[in-house]
Enzyme design. Structure first.
Site: not given
Ligand code: GLN
Length: 196
Positions: A49, A79, A170, A172
């Protein structure tokens, strides 16, 4: 034909596009603000992110996506995408898009186990749905108009807030398309309402 965008800055973009196309919609890969035009729905994929935020700023997409949200475009965050949608992120002063009435916590399923798979029962979607968690966040708190659709180990991992759907894992990365189908149905219902 419904047009569903996939934010294509980082992460599992192709996998989302494949599910959208196999479910009979047109998938648009979104790399700049002009790609947001005339979308019925937008998927925000997983990734990292903080990196995605940098790219959103660099490609001047943050405000245009907020404007699409304000204009009623349905959005599905998976996620890191869920983190982008949240109004509040534990340990951070400001959110990213800040449109979904939830508080998210990043990397909430332990450091030793980076990733794992679980079977989910999802309200309104079905049973035995495979879910892949990769350094996944969870929804630590949800506003009263948020519909909680699934939990894992007592933690909220899938929820809907009006036009926004967000999940920790996820969908997908599996061959099970039911969650994307659920999102597309949300988009279709909304589009039918607008057409009448
Ligand atoms: N740990 C990631 C985050 O904080 C997210 C992980 C993911 O999208 N698989 O952005």
């Amino acid at each position: 034909m419904l047009k569903i965008g996939v934010l294509a800055l980082q992460g599992a973009v192709r996998e989302h596009i494949r599910q959208i196309e196999e479910l009979g919609c047109r998938a648009i890969s979104v790399k700049s603000a002009k790609d947001l035009k005339e979308l019925n729905g937008l998927v925000l994929p997983g990734g990292e992110s903080t990196t995605m935020r940098k790219l959103l700023d660099r490609y001047e997409l943050l405000e245009p996506i907020r404007a699409s949200a304000a204009g009623g475009v349905l959005m599905f965050g998976t996620c890191a995408g869920l983190i982008l949608l949240a109004k509040e992120i534990v340990g951070y002063d400001t959110p990213h898009l800040g449109v979904m009435d939830i508080v998210v916590e990043r990397n909430s399923f332990g450091r030793q186990v980076d990733s794992f798979e679980a079977e989910m029962r999802i309200s309104g979607v079905g049973e035995d749905i495979p879910a892949v968690f990769i350094r996944a966040p969870h929804i630590a708190a949800a506003g009263e108009n948020v519909e909680i659709l699934a939990k894992h180990e007592e933690r909220i991992v899938l929820a809907r807030y009006g036009q926004f759907l967000g999940c920790s894992f996820h969908p997908e990365l599996t061959e099970d398309f039911r969650i994307m189908k659920y999102f597309i149905e949300m988009v279709r219902e909304n589009t039918n309402v607008l057409a009448h």
